[in-house]
Design a protein around this motif. Structure first.
Motif, PDB file in Angstrom:
ATOM      1  N   MET A 255       0.947  -1.221   0.013  1.00 50.48           N
ATOM      2  CA  MET A 255       0.002  -0.097   0.023  1.00 50.48           C
ATOM      3  C   MET A 255       0.928   1.385   0.027  1.00 50.48           C
ATOM      4  SD  MET A 255      -2.979  -0.976   2.519  1.00 50.48           S
ATOM      5  CE  MET A 255      -3.936   0.294   2.506  1.00 50.48           C
ATOM      6  N   GLU A 256       2.040   1.103   0.231  1.00 51.50           N
ATOM      7  CA  GLU A 256       2.937   2.258   0.610  1.00 51.50           C
ATOM      8  C   GLU A 256       3.002   3.137  -0.781  1.00 51.50           C
ATOM      9  OE1 GLU A 256       6.917   1.175   1.193  1.00 51.50           O
ATOM     10  OE2 GLU A 256       6.635   0.502   3.238  1.00 51.50           O
ATOM     11  N   ASP A 257       2.765   2.581  -2.109  1.00 47.45           N
ATOM     12  CA  ASP A 257       2.887   3.525  -3.190  1.00 47.45           C
ATOM     13  C   ASP A 257       1.823   4.522  -3.337  1.00 47.45           C
ATOM     14  OD1 ASP A 257       5.094   1.993  -4.083  1.00 47.45           O
ATOM     15  OD2 ASP A 257       4.124   0.972  -5.467  1.00 47.45           O
ATOM     16  N   LYS A 258       0.690   4.228  -2.854  1.00 48.37           N
ATOM     17  CA  LYS A 258      -0.632   4.967  -2.998  1.00 48.37           C
ATOM     18  C   LYS A 258      -0.459   5.925  -1.692  1.00 48.37           C
ATOM     19  CE  LYS A 258      -3.591   2.964  -6.131  1.00 48.37           C
ATOM     20  NZ  LYS A 258      -4.986   2.757  -6.509  1.00 48.37           N
ATOM     21  N   HIS A 259       0.344   5.850  -0.649  1.00 47.55           N
ATOM     22  CA  HIS A 259       0.272   6.505   0.389  1.00 47.55           C
ATOM     23  C   HIS A 259       1.678   7.145   0.834  1.00 47.55           C
ATOM     24  CE1 HIS A 259      -4.035   5.469   1.045  1.00 47.55           C
ATOM     25  NE2 HIS A 259      -3.566   3.945   0.904  1.00 47.55           N
ATOM     26  N   PRO A 260       2.283   7.934   0.016  1.00 48.92           N
ATOM     27  CA  PRO A 260       3.489   8.399   0.450  1.00 48.92           C
ATOM     28  C   PRO A 260       3.577   9.427   1.700  1.00 48.92           C
ATOM     29  CG  PRO A 260       2.562   9.497  -1.522  1.00 48.92           C
ATOM     30  CD  PRO A 260       1.803   8.558  -1.120  1.00 48.92           C
ATOM     31  N   GLU A 261       2.309   9.770   2.133  1.00 47.34           N
ATOM     32  CA  GLU A 261       2.372  10.516   3.421  1.00 47.34           C
ATOM     33  C   GLU A 261       2.598   9.823   4.506  1.00 47.34           C
ATOM     34  OE1 GLU A 261      -2.027   9.236   2.318  1.00 47.34           O
ATOM     35  OE2 GLU A 261      -0.083   9.671   1.502  1.00 47.34           O
ATOM     36  N   LEU A 262       2.524   8.427   4.420  1.00 47.95           N
ATOM     37  CA  LEU A 262       2.725   7.636   5.394  1.00 47.95           C
ATOM     38  C   LEU A 262       4.294   7.076   5.620  1.00 47.95           C
ATOM     39  CD1 LEU A 262      -0.443   5.474   5.354  1.00 47.95           C
ATOM     40  CD2 LEU A 262      -0.078   7.536   6.476  1.00 47.95           C
ATOM     41  N   VAL A 263       4.881   7.047   6.894  1.00 54.72           N
ATOM     42  CA  VAL A 263       6.029   6.429   6.944  1.00 54.72           C
ATOM     43  C   VAL A 263       6.019   5.029   7.734  1.00 54.72           C
ATOM     44  CG1 VAL A 263       6.610   8.055   9.048  1.00 54.72           C
ATOM     45  CG2 VAL A 263       8.572   7.145   7.762  1.00 54.72           C
ATOM     46  N   ALA A 264       6.906   4.079   7.260  1.00 52.75           N
ATOM     47  CA  ALA A 264       7.006   3.119   8.161  1.00 52.75           C
ATOM     48  C   ALA A 264       7.690   3.238   9.485  1.00 52.75           C
ATOM     49  CB  ALA A 264       7.845   1.874   7.257  1.00 52.75           C
ATOM     50  N   VAL A 265       7.257   2.808  10.575  1.00 48.35           N
ATOM     51  CA  VAL A 265       7.983   2.878  11.928  1.00 48.35           C
ATOM     52  C   VAL A 265       8.134   1.612  12.546  1.00 48.35           C
ATOM     53  CG1 VAL A 265       6.908   5.399  11.923  1.00 48.35           C
ATOM     54  CG2 VAL A 265       5.624   3.011  12.872  1.00 48.35           C
ATOM     55  N   SER A 266       8.055   0.628  11.754  1.00 47.66           N
ATOM     56  CA  SER A 266       8.541  -0.809  12.358  1.00 47.66           C
ATOM     57  C   SER A 266       9.239  -1.538  11.139  1.00 47.66           C
ATOM     58  CB  SER A 266       7.460  -1.564  12.913  1.00 47.66           C
ATOM     59  OG  SER A 266       6.855  -2.295  11.786  1.00 47.66           O
ATOM     60  N   ASP A 267       9.846  -2.496  11.713  1.00 48.53           N
ATOM     61  CA  ASP A 267      10.457  -3.558  10.579  1.00 48.53           C
ATOM     62  C   ASP A 267       9.404  -4.398   9.963  1.00 48.53           C
ATOM     63  OD1 ASP A 267      13.101  -2.746  10.710  1.00 48.53           O
ATOM     64  OD2 ASP A 267      13.452  -4.020  12.343  1.00 48.53           O
ATOM     65  N   PRO A 268       9.307  -5.167   8.850  1.00 48.40           N
ATOM     66  CA  PRO A 268       8.392  -6.028   8.642  1.00 48.40           C
ATOM     67  C   PRO A 268       7.985  -7.131   9.739  1.00 48.40           C
ATOM     68  CG  PRO A 268       9.785  -5.738   6.795  1.00 48.40           C
ATOM     69  CD  PRO A 268      10.448  -5.243   8.082  1.00 48.40           C
ATOM     70  N   ILE A 269       6.683  -7.235   9.808  1.00 50.48           N
ATOM     71  CA  ILE A 269       6.401  -8.268  11.167  1.00 50.48           C
ATOM     72  C   ILE A 269       6.168  -9.695  10.523  1.00 50.48           C
ATOM     73  CG2 ILE A 269       4.450  -8.640  12.793  1.00 50.48           C
ATOM     74  CD1 ILE A 269       3.974  -5.720  12.485  1.00 50.48           C
ATOM     75  N   PRO A 270       7.086 -10.696  10.989  1.00 50.65           N
ATOM     76  CA  PRO A 270       7.151 -12.096  10.462  1.00 50.65           C
ATOM     77  C   PRO A 270       5.548 -12.525  10.552  1.00 50.65           C
ATOM     78  CG  PRO A 270       9.233 -11.621  11.733  1.00 50.65           C
ATOM     79  CD  PRO A 270       8.024 -10.362  12.061  1.00 50.65           C
ATOM     80  N   GLU A 271       5.037 -12.288  11.624  1.00 52.69           N
ATOM     81  CA  GLU A 271       3.715 -13.098  11.785  1.00 52.69           C
ATOM     82  C   GLU A 271       2.710 -12.903  11.029  1.00 52.69           C
ATOM     83  OE1 GLU A 271       5.461 -12.289  16.178  1.00 52.69           O
ATOM     84  OE2 GLU A 271       5.488 -11.475  13.888  1.00 52.69           O
ATOM     85  N   LEU A 272       2.575 -11.685  10.247  1.00 52.50           N
ATOM     86  CA  LEU A 272       1.820 -11.066   9.623  1.00 52.50           C
ATOM     87  C   LEU A 272       2.118 -11.261   7.773  1.00 52.50           C
ATOM     88  CD1 LEU A 272       0.848  -7.932  11.171  1.00 52.50           C
ATOM     89  CD2 LEU A 272      -0.235 -10.228  11.483  1.00 52.50           C
ATOM     90  N   ALA A 273       3.153 -12.081   7.741  1.00 51.13           N
ATOM     91  CA  ALA A 273       3.367 -12.256   6.206  1.00 51.13           C
ATOM     92  C   ALA A 273       2.611 -13.368   5.734  1.00 51.13           C
ATOM     93  CB  ALA A 273       4.985 -12.916   6.117  1.00 51.13           C
ATOM     94  N   LEU A 274       2.083 -13.091   4.606  1.00 52.21           N
ATOM     95  CA  LEU A 274       1.041 -14.104   3.881  1.00 52.21           C
ATOM     96  C   LEU A 274       1.270 -14.002   2.327  1.00 52.21           C
ATOM     97  CD1 LEU A 274      -2.484 -12.919   5.388  1.00 52.21           C
ATOM     98  CD2 LEU A 274      -1.380 -14.813   5.664  1.00 52.21           C
ATOM     99  N   PRO A 275       1.267 -15.409   1.779  1.00 48.38           N
ATOM    100  CA  PRO A 275       1.278 -15.434   0.586  1.00 48.38           C
ATOM    101  C   PRO A 275       0.172 -15.100  -0.368  1.00 48.38           C
ATOM    102  CG  PRO A 275       0.691 -17.604   1.464  1.00 48.38           C
ATOM    103  CD  PRO A 275       0.928 -16.718   2.705  1.00 48.38           C
TER     104      PRO A 275
END
Length: 308
Positions: A255-275
């Motif tokens: 979703m980052e591409d459409k929301h450049p006004e938002l900034v990531a404030v954590s690393d990727p969360i392994p438990e939420l990775a989905l295929p």
């Protein structure tokens, strides 16, 4: 007595030809437990044992020999019908119904779908945005309930589990991170440990009673003691709230591409990775328009996911 299930007969024929569950499974492209379940169902339906289980393999009983002979005639007729039907469905024209989740339609599917429509103008694609996987096999049921369900030819899903009876391909993995409004006073602006975020930051979370998604269970556990300011039901609503600066929240990284006004404030969360899966029913995979969609759109989404 209910009529035969041809799939059960097909599995019995495969056992007779291979002499084993494993051999039948290989020829059918399924696992051996599926073959055994089909055989058990057929024997229960007929009230007769069709194979003797011996060290050397599965040997047909007298009843089994009769069934295999007749089923062989049926198989030849079914193959002929299939060839005739598929021969009428080899042109890249006609309707194609795709089911997916709203967030996938919004952020992953539009460009691949537009490119597909330009490449195959004779195929009319209808997208059904649905948070739950449509039962692609329901087209074979005539119950009142199944008639009320919306059916689909292809499903594009974010899911850690795909029903055994469906066929398709895994396109890649999605990741999630915590995001905040860029430059918002009082909100973190750099990657921060989750323990600190859940302790110190205000949150935008999903609705309290939600349980269908992997995200729901994670949030209930992680945010049990957190300062939750707002709850919403879908990712797009969460992104809208994050843009107000009211708090932080989890979003898929695509979703980052459409929301450049938002900034990531954590690393990727392994438990939420989905295929991401693109699947269809086995009966439909040879249909020309289904095959074209799964190849063309699937390849495009593989590249998209690799870039996100």
């Amino acid at each position: 007595m209910p009529s035969f299930d041809w799939d059960d007969l097909r599995h019995a024929v495969a056992i007779g030809a291979a002499g084993s569950l494993a051999g039948a499974a290989r020829s059918l492209g399924v696992n051996h437990t599926t073959v055994l379940r089909r055989l058990d169902a057929l024997e229960a339906h007929l009230g007769a044992r069709l194979f003797d289980r011996q060290r050397s393999g599965y040997q047909p009983t007298e009843a089994g020999l009769v069934l295999l002979e007749q089923a062989g005639h049926m198989a030849a007729r079914v193959d002929e019908i299939e060839r005739q039907v598929l021969g009428r469905d080899r042109e890249l024209t006609g309707p194609l119904r795709v089911t997916t989740a709203f967030v996938v339609m919004e952020h992953l599917l539009p460009q691949p779908l537009a490119d597909f429509s330009r490449a195959f103008p004779g195929i009319e694609v209808e997208v059904v945005e649905n948070a739950f996987l449509v039962d692609l096999a329901s087209r074979h049921n005539d119950t009142e309930q199944s008639q009320m369900r919306r059916e689909a030819d292809v499903a594009l899903r974010l899911s850690g589990h795909v029903a055994e009876h469906l066929v398709g391909r895994q396109l890649g993995m999605t990741q999630c991170r915590v995001y905040a409004l860029r430059g918002a006073p009082g909100l973190p602006q750099v990657p921060t440990p989750l323990a600190v975020l859940t302790r110190d930051a205000p949150w935008v979370a999903f609705e309290r009673g939600a349980s269908a998604r992997v995200y729901d269970g994670w949030m209930r556990q992680q945010l049990a003691q957190a300062d939750v300011r707002v709850r919403v039901d879908i990712f797009n609503a969460k992104a809208a709230m994050l843009r107000t600066g009211i708090g932080v929240g989890v979003l898929p990284t695509f979703m980052e591409d459409k929301h450049p006004e938002l900034v990531a404030v954590s690393d990727p969360i392994p438990e939420l990775a989905l295929p991401v899966w693109l699947v269809t029913h086995p009966d439909l995979r040879k249909t020309a328009r289904v095959r074209a969609f799964m190849q063309f759109v699937g390849d495009a989404l593989v590249k998209r996911l690799q870039a996100s």
